[in-house]
Design an enzyme around this catalytic site. Structure first.
Site: not given
Ligand code: NAD
Length: 487
Positions: A181, A256, A289, A387
Site C-alpha cells: 500500500k 520503522e 526520519c 517530530e
Molecule cells: P503516516 O503514518 O501518516 O503514513 C504512512 C503510511 O501509512 C501511508 O501509506 C498511509 O497511507 C498509511 N496509513 C495511514 N493511516 C493508516 C491506517 N490507519 N492503517 C494503515 N495504514 C495507514 O506517515 P507519513 O506522513 O506518510 O510519513 C512520515 C512519517 O514516517 C514520519 O513520522 C517519519 O519519521 C516516518 N518515517 C520513518 C522512517 C523510518 O525508517 N523509521 C522512514 C521514513 C519515514
C-alpha cells in the site's frame, strides 16, 4: 483505466492485483509539490480491493515459496536489472510526485532501490539456520527459515520507492507474497514497480499494489486475517492504530517510525565536518526520519558555531527540486505545510528564539519553507519533543558529557543519534549511552544494507536489514531429531 504521464513516462493510476490492472470507482487527487499542479486521479482502494489482493497473494504463495531462494533469485535479479535501467524515469517521476531533489534521486536513491532487491535476493541464497547436537538427549537440532505467507507492506511519502523496495526485497526473497500500500501523497513510483515485476516475469499474485488512503486501504489491509506479516514505515500515531488492528489477528508487526534525533558536537570535534553535517539536516526539506533535528553543542564552541551556521544556512539554495543547483526543495503537501508552520508558531509562543527562517519563502511561495533554526527553546517545549518533519532545527548547549547525554535522551523517540568528537574513548562511551537504534560517529547517514536498522523507544519495533529482515519475514522452525544415528 487511469494513467498519469510525467515527461513521457506513463504510469498507471490503478491497482495491480493478480498480475492485472484494476480500477476503482473512487479516486483521489495526486498533486506535485513543485507547483501544486494536479498530476492525476489515482484509484482509491478499500476493503473490496484489499480482499482481492490478499486472496491473489494467498493463492500465489505456495508456488512462489516452493521455488526456493535460487529460483526466486532469478526473477529478483531480473527485477533489479529493470530498475537499474529505469533509474532516470523513476527519478523524474518521484521528484515530480514528492518534491525530493532530482540529482539525489538519479545518482543515489533509485539505484538503492535496485540494490535493495539484489542484496536480499543474494542474502536469501546464503541463509542457513543453525545445527547442533543436544547432549545428553542424543538429539540433533536443525533450524530452518521458512517463508511466513502474505506480507502487507505500508510505506510513507518521503522516499516511497527506496523504502518500498527495502521491504519488497527481503519479503519476496524470503518466499512471501506481497500486498503493497503506497503513500497517497506520492503513489506513482510504486505503481511503476508493479510494471517492473510484470516485466521481470513474477507470477501473477506474487506482488500486488493497492493504492488508496491510509484510513481506508491501509486499515483494511492490516486488519485482514489473511495477512501473516505487517511491515510499516510511517508515523507513531499511525503505528498505534496498525498495532491495535494487527493485534486482533496476532499478526506480527515491524515498525520503522519517526524521530527527534540529537546531533551532538563536542568542543574537540572537527568543527568544519560537524558544520557540514549540521547543514545536511535540511536535506529533503527536513522530511527525513533520521534527521538530527536537535543540535546539541558544547558551550565553549557554541558562539562560533552558531555564527557560522547562520551564515551558511542563509546561503542554502531553496527552489525547484529538478534544478541541480537546488539544495532544499518544497514540503510535500499544503496540509503538511500547515502542520510544519503550526509547530513554528507554537514554538514562538512558547518562547523559543527564532534566528532564521520560520516562514514560507517570500520569493518562491507555494510549499517552499525556509530553513529554520530555534535557539534555546524552553526545556520541555513541544519543539524539543515532537517530530516536525520539516526544515526546522533546534539549538541547545551543554557544559559536559553527562549533560549532553541527558539532553540527547530527553524525548520519547530513539531512532538515531549523531556525534562529533575526536576523542575515540568518549565516542564509544556516548554512543553506548544514547537511547537510539542507530548511532553515527563523525559521519551521518552512512548506510549499509547488512546493518540492523530501526529505532529504540517510540521510534519503532524490530529491525530491518541483513539477517534481521529475514528474522521478521520468515517463520523460524526448530526441528529436533532423535534417531539411532545420533545415539
Ligand atoms: P503516516 O503514518 O501518516 O503514513 C504512512 C503510511 O501509512 C501511508 O501509506 C498511509 O497511507 C498509511 N496509513 C495511514 N493511516 C493508516 C491506517 N490507519 N492503517 C494503515 N495504514 C495507514 O506517515 P507519513 O506522513 O506518510 O510519513 C512520515 C512519517 O514516517 C514520519 O513520522 C517519519 O519519521 C516516518 N518515517 C520513518 C522512517 C523510518 O525508517 N523509521 C522512514 C521514513 C519515514
Amino acid at each position: 483505466m487511469g494513467e498519469v504521464t510525467i515527461q513521457n513516462v506513463r504510469i498507471s493510476a490503478d491497482h495491480y492485483i493478480n498480475g492485472e490492472r484494476v480500477a476503482s470507482a473512487r479516486t483521489f487527487a495526486d498533486i506535485s509539490p513543485i507547483d501544486q499542479s494536479p498530476l492525476g486521479h489515482i484509484a482509491a482502494g478499500g476493503a473490496e480491493e484489499i480482499e482481492a489482493a490478499v486472496a491473489a497473494a494467498r493463492q500465489a504463495f505456495p508456488e512462489w515459496a516452493a521455488l526456493g531462494p535460487e529460483g526466486r533469485g532469478v526473477y529478483l535479479r531480473h527485477l533489479a536489472d529493470i530498475i537499474e535501467s529505469r533509474v532516470e524515469d523513476l527519478a523524474i517521476v518521484e521528484t515530480t510526485d514528492n518534491g525530493s531533489l532530482l540529482e539525489a534521486s538519479r545518482l543515489r536513491v533509485m539505484k538503492r532501490g535496485a540494490h535493495n532487491i539484489r542484496y536480499f535476493a543474494e542474502f536469501a541464497e546464503t541463509l542457513k539456520g543453525a545445527e547442533w547436537d543436544s547432549q545428553p538427549a542424543n538429539a540433533h537440532n536443525r533450524v530452518v527459515y521458512q517463508p511466513a505467507g502474505v506480507a502487507a507492506l505500508i510505506t510513507p511519502w518521503n522516499a516511497p520507492f527506496m523504502l518500498s523496495t527495502w521491504k519488497v526485497g527481503p519479503a519476496l526473497a524470503a518466499g512471501n507474497t506481497v500486498v503493497l500500500k503506497p503513500p497517497e501523497w506520492a503513489p506513482l513510483t510504486c505503481s511503476l514497480l508493479a510494471d517492473f515485476t510484470a516485466e521481470a516475469g513474477l507470477p501473477p499474485g506474487v506482488f500486488n499494489v493497492i493504492q488508496g488512503i491510509g484510513e481506508a486501504a491501509g486499515a483494511a489491509l492490516v486488519a485482514h486475517p489473511g495477512v501473516d506479516r505487517v511491515s510499516f514505515t510511517g508515523s507513531v500515531e499511525t503505528a498505534k492504530k496498525i498495532g491495535a488492528a494487527a493485534a486482533q489477528n496476532l499478526t506480527p508487526v515491524s515498525f520503522e517510525l519517526g524521530g527527534k534525533s540529537p546531533l551532538i558536537v563536542f568542543a574537540d570535534a572537527d568543527l568544519d565536518l560537524a558544520l557540514r553535517n549540521m547543514l545536511e539536516q535540511y536535506d529533503n526539506a527536513g522530511q527525513v526520519c533520521l534527521a538530527g533535528t536537535r543540535l546539541l553543542i558544547e558551550e565553549s564552541v557554541a558562539g562560533e558555531l552558531l555564527e557560522r551556521m547562520m551564515a551558511e544556512a542563509s546561503q542554502l539554495r531553496l527552489g525547484d527540486p529538478r534544478d541541480p543547483q537546488t539544495q532544499v526543495g518544497p514540503l510535500i503537501h499544503p496540509q503538511h505545510l500547515q502542520r510544519v508552520d503550526g509547530f513554528v508558531r507554537r514554538a514562538l509562543q512558547e518562547g523559543a528564539r527564532l534566528v532564521y527562517g520560520g516562514r514560507v519563502s517570500p520569493a518562491l511561495g507555494g510549499l517552499y519553507y525556509e530553513p529554520t533554526l530555534f535557539v534555546d527553546p524552553p526545556s520541555g517545549s513541544e519543539i524539543l519533543q515532537k517530530e516536525v518533519f520539516g526544515p526546522v532545527l533546534t539549538w541547545q548547549t551543554f557544559r559536559d558529557e553527562a549533560e549532553a547525554i541527558a539532553l540527547a535522551n530527553s524525548t520519547e523517540y530513539g531512532l538515531a543519534a549523531t556525534l562529533f568528537t575526536c576523542d575515540e574513548t568518549r565516542a564509544q562511551r556516548v554512543a553506548e549511552a544514547v537511547g537510539a537504534g542507530l548511532v553515527w560517529v563523525n559521519c551521518f547517514y552512512v548506510r549499509d544494507l547488512a546493518q540492523p536498522f530501526g529505532g529504540a523507544k517510540k521510534s519503532g519495533i524490530g529491525r530491518e536489514g541483513g539477517m534481521w529482515s529475514f528474522d521478521f519475514y520468515c517463520e523460524i522452525k526448530n526441528i529436533t531429531h532423535r534417531s539411532n544415528t545420533f545415539g
